[in-house]
Design an enzyme around this catalytic site. Structure first.
Site, PDB file in Angstrom:
ATOM      1  N   HIS A   1      41.445  43.961  35.866  1.00  0.00           N
ATOM      2  CA  HIS A   1      42.135  44.985  36.640  1.00  0.00           C
ATOM      3  C   HIS A   1      43.551  45.249  36.128  1.00  0.00           C
ATOM      4  O   HIS A   1      44.157  46.257  36.481  1.00  0.00           O
ATOM      5  CB  HIS A   1      42.157  44.628  38.143  1.00  0.00           C
ATOM      6  CG  HIS A   1      43.088  43.533  38.538  1.00  0.00           C
ATOM      7  ND1 HIS A   1      42.693  42.214  38.667  1.00  0.00           N
ATOM      8  CD2 HIS A   1      44.400  43.544  38.845  1.00  0.00           C
ATOM      9  CE1 HIS A   1      43.723  41.480  39.046  1.00  0.00           C
ATOM     10  NE2 HIS A   1      44.769  42.270  39.160  1.00  0.00           N
TER      11      HIS A   1
ATOM     12  N   ASP B   1      36.301  39.722  36.611  1.00  0.00           N
ATOM     13  CA  ASP B   1      37.651  40.285  36.464  1.00  0.00           C
ATOM     14  C   ASP B   1      38.400  39.666  35.285  1.00  0.00           C
ATOM     15  O   ASP B   1      39.562  39.275  35.397  1.00  0.00           O
ATOM     16  CB  ASP B   1      38.446  40.097  37.758  1.00  0.00           C
ATOM     17  CG  ASP B   1      39.689  40.982  37.799  1.00  0.00           C
ATOM     18  OD1 ASP B   1      39.738  41.964  37.042  1.00  0.00           O
ATOM     19  OD2 ASP B   1      40.616  40.681  38.584  1.00  0.00           O
TER      20      ASP B   1
ATOM     21  N   GLY C   1      52.209  40.897  39.668  1.00  0.00           N
ATOM     22  CA  GLY C   1      52.658  40.746  38.287  1.00  0.00           C
ATOM     23  C   GLY C   1      52.139  39.462  37.658  1.00  0.00           C
ATOM     24  O   GLY C   1      52.176  39.301  36.443  1.00  0.00           O
ATOM     25  N   ASN C   2      51.637  38.529  38.498  1.00  0.00           N
ATOM     26  CA  ASN C   2      51.058  37.286  37.989  1.00  0.00           C
ATOM     27  C   ASN C   2      49.607  37.456  37.544  1.00  0.00           C
ATOM     28  O   ASN C   2      49.023  36.540  36.961  1.00  0.00           O
ATOM     29  CB  ASN C   2      51.110  36.181  39.043  1.00  0.00           C
ATOM     30  CG  ASN C   2      52.377  35.364  39.002  1.00  0.00           C
ATOM     31  OD1 ASN C   2      53.196  35.419  39.911  1.00  0.00           O
ATOM     32  ND2 ASN C   2      52.560  34.606  37.932  1.00  0.00           N
ATOM     33  N   SER C   3      49.001  38.600  37.837  1.00  0.00           N
ATOM     34  CA  SER C   3      47.594  38.821  37.481  1.00  0.00           C
ATOM     35  C   SER C   3      47.352  38.526  36.007  1.00  0.00           C
ATOM     36  O   SER C   3      48.034  39.062  35.128  1.00  0.00           O
ATOM     37  CB  SER C   3      47.196  40.273  37.756  1.00  0.00           C
ATOM     38  OG  SER C   3      46.694  40.427  39.035  1.00  0.00           O
TER      39      SER C   3
ATOM     40  N   GLY D   1      15.590  37.742  38.083  1.00  0.00           N
ATOM     41  CA  GLY D   1      14.831  38.859  38.631  1.00  0.00           C
ATOM     42  C   GLY D   1      14.340  38.637  40.048  1.00  0.00           C
ATOM     43  O   GLY D   1      13.204  39.015  40.382  1.00  0.00           O
ATOM     44  N   VAL D   2      15.180  38.019  40.889  1.00  0.00           N
ATOM     45  CA  VAL D   2      14.816  37.818  42.292  1.00  0.00           C
ATOM     46  C   VAL D   2      15.918  38.359  43.191  1.00  0.00           C
ATOM     47  O   VAL D   2      17.078  38.394  42.809  1.00  0.00           O
ATOM     48  CB  VAL D   2      14.581  36.321  42.618  1.00  0.00           C
ATOM     49  CG1 VAL D   2      13.377  35.789  41.895  1.00  0.00           C
ATOM     50  CG2 VAL D   2      15.823  35.487  42.296  1.00  0.00           C
TER      51      VAL D   2
ATOM     52  N   ILE E   1      17.573  37.381  46.703  1.00  0.00           N
ATOM     53  CA  ILE E   1      17.598  36.148  47.486  1.00  0.00           C
ATOM     54  C   ILE E   1      18.472  36.291  48.717  1.00  0.00           C
ATOM     55  O   ILE E   1      19.324  37.170  48.796  1.00  0.00           O
ATOM     56  CB  ILE E   1      18.097  34.965  46.630  1.00  0.00           C
ATOM     57  CG1 ILE E   1      19.478  35.275  46.019  1.00  0.00           C
ATOM     58  CG2 ILE E   1      17.090  34.590  45.561  1.00  0.00           C
ATOM     59  CD1 ILE E   1      20.081  34.131  45.236  1.00  0.00           C
TER      60      ILE E   1
END
Length: 499
Positions: A126, A156, A228-230, A286-287, A289
């Site tokens: 992001h 992310d 700003g720490n992202s 492919g389930v 759940i």
């Protein structure tokens, strides 16, 4: 800045910072702190100065810019009729454009860290999402243009590459599984544009699910992290990266001591795939759940709620080909226990595609093990999205009967058309009405839902439903497990009382 909000929950804030906010901080006076005599060693590390000094050069500020159209335009002034100034106004404003003139630049700031001397940098997706230009700003003042190698929205994470003129200071991923609640950690980043900021705290909790994606498994920390720490690193006391700072809980937008970091075990695997392929390549079972609740466990005769209940399968997917069935409870995957529904997607995603793994399921009270050759998640998502349904042809109405607060009728063309039930739902009993005071209403059963199974036995008529309820009651069970398909064909299990 991106935010996520859930009903009744505090605000979860991504830590991306607008450059405009940094400019606004320029005039803020310096804060004078009182003298500090030094805390006893038992209250924390005596000092992290040496550790921080060796790591600061590997942490970078990520600045991005992107073009955004101007939404409003200044209307062309109208001079009095016949005025010679109208031509002047028309000429002056003619380059304004129909969409509000030239696009404006939006800038934002985040953090990242170098993982390779040759210029590989990790940050949050992001931070760079939608960016036209990405720049890595180093502690010595060097600014290098960065190229996006790959990104993963589910976790992310993004991988960048710069071209340095000399080897860069790099850090390495540690083992987040070894981090214990109470261990000291250190965050370095770019909060509010103040690059190279160091904060210290502890691991407050592990395995946090903040509803941001399918693989939520965050480390929670009270180390001060802010906008700003992202994308910045969360270090252990050995200088290894055990997390990527991603989000905070904050009613004000500032740190209140509840921050979240993507664990290095998750991040390192994603980064390795982005570096090699430019994209992720996750395993796929492919389930569809759902969790095993106390009610569902009781209806299945389980001693405790555990595992992941298979509510449906993707036609032609790995599990379908291997013989896994709706109603199976997956309790082991590749030799590892599946404690709950949250763990299975991560276990599958971390497994190499095409690998054949043993999957143990509980089926009608017995353990069954099948071998499944995993597919690739990214291809499986396309296959699942392409499954189509349609409408049937009209027909005469069929009388309905009442069972457990539900109006039920056989699936026929008229009901298929009335409730817009997809052609993929080919059998079962249609719910035509729901008593608003019934347990079924509380379980969100709706008209148009189709009951496929009762007590893990297929039902084709209303009489089948009635017989299954009576049989379950004679067996001494208080609840019946129903497999229900929505009008779109999405399946889930619910339990209803047979009393």
């Amino acid at each position: 800045m991106q935010t996520k909000r859930s009903s009744g929950s505090p605000k979860l804030t991504r830590l991306l910072l607008s450059a405009a906010l940094v400019a606004g901080l320029a005039g803020v006076p310096a804060v004078t702190m009182p003298a500090f005599a030094g805390a006893p060693t038992a209250a924390g590390p005596a000092s992290v100065a040496d550790l921080a000094e060796g790591l600061l050069d590997a942490v970078v500020n990520i600045s991005t810019s992107q073009s955004a159209p101007v939404e409003k335009q200044i209307p062309i002034p109208k001079a009095p009729e016949g005025s010679p100034f109208q031509d002047f106004f028309d000429e002056f404003f003619k380059n304004q454009g129909k969409n509000g003139g030239a696009p404006r630049k939006i800038q934002s700031l985040g953090s990242g860290f170098v993982i390779g001397e040759d210029g590989y940098i990790v940050t949050n997706n992001h931070v760079i999402d939608g960016a036209d230009e990405i720049t890595a700003n180093f502690s010595d003042g060097t600014k290098l243009k960065a190229k996006l190698i790959g990104r993963d929205q589910k976790t992310d994470i993004a991988l960048l590459k710069v071209e340095p003129t000399k080897p860069l200071k790099a850090v390495k991923f540690g083992d987040s599984d070894k981090a214990r609640v109470g261990d000291w950690v250190m965050a370095i980043g770019n909060p509010f544009g103040f690059g190279g900021s160091v904060t210290v705290g502890i691991v407050s909790a592990r395995n946090r699910d903040i509803n941001s994606g399918p693989y939520d498994n965050f480390i929670q920390t009270d180390a001060a992290i802010n906008k700003g720490n992202s994308g910045g690193p969360l270090f252990d006391m050995y200088g290894d990266v055990i997390g990527i700072n991603t989000a905070i809980v904050s009613p004000t937008g500032g740190s209140i001591g509840i921050g979240f970091a993507v664990p290095s075990k998750t991040a390192s695997a994603v980064v390795a795939q982005l570096k090699e392929f430019g994209e992720t390549r996750r395993g796929w079972l492919g389930v569809r759940i759902q969790g095993v609740t106390d009610d569902i466990a009781e209806s299945l005769g389980l001693k405790e709620p555990k595992g992941a209940l298979v509510a449906g399968l993707t036609t032609g997917g790995p599990a379908d080909k291997a013989g896994i069935q709706a109603g199976d409870v997956i309790v082991k995957f590749d030799g590892r226990d599946v404690p709950n529904v949250r763990e299975l997607p991560r276990m599958v995603a971390d497994t190499p595609i095409s690998k054949t793994v043993p999957v143990t399921v509980l089926r009608k009270g017995k353990e069954v093990t099948v071998d499944v050759a995993l597919g690739r998640l990214e291809e499986g998502e396309k296959l699942a999205s392409n499954e189509k349904g349609g409408k049937g042809d009209p027909a005469k109405p069929t009388p309905t009967q009442k069972v457990a607060g539900l109006g039920l009728a056989p699936l026929d063309p008229m009901l298929r058309t009335k409730f817009k039930i997809k052609d993929g739902v080919t059998k079962g009993v249609v719910v035509t009405e729901v008593d608003p005071n019934s347990a079924a209403a509380e379980k969100r059963v709706q008209p148009g839902d189709v009951i496929l199974e009762v007590g893990q036995e297929e039902v084709k008529s209303v009489d089948d439903v009635t017989r299954r309820f009576e049989a379950i009651k004679k067996d001494g069970r208080k609840r019946a497990l129903l497999l229900i398909a929505s009008t779109e064909g999405e399946m889930r299990f619910v339990t209803l009382s047979v009393e």
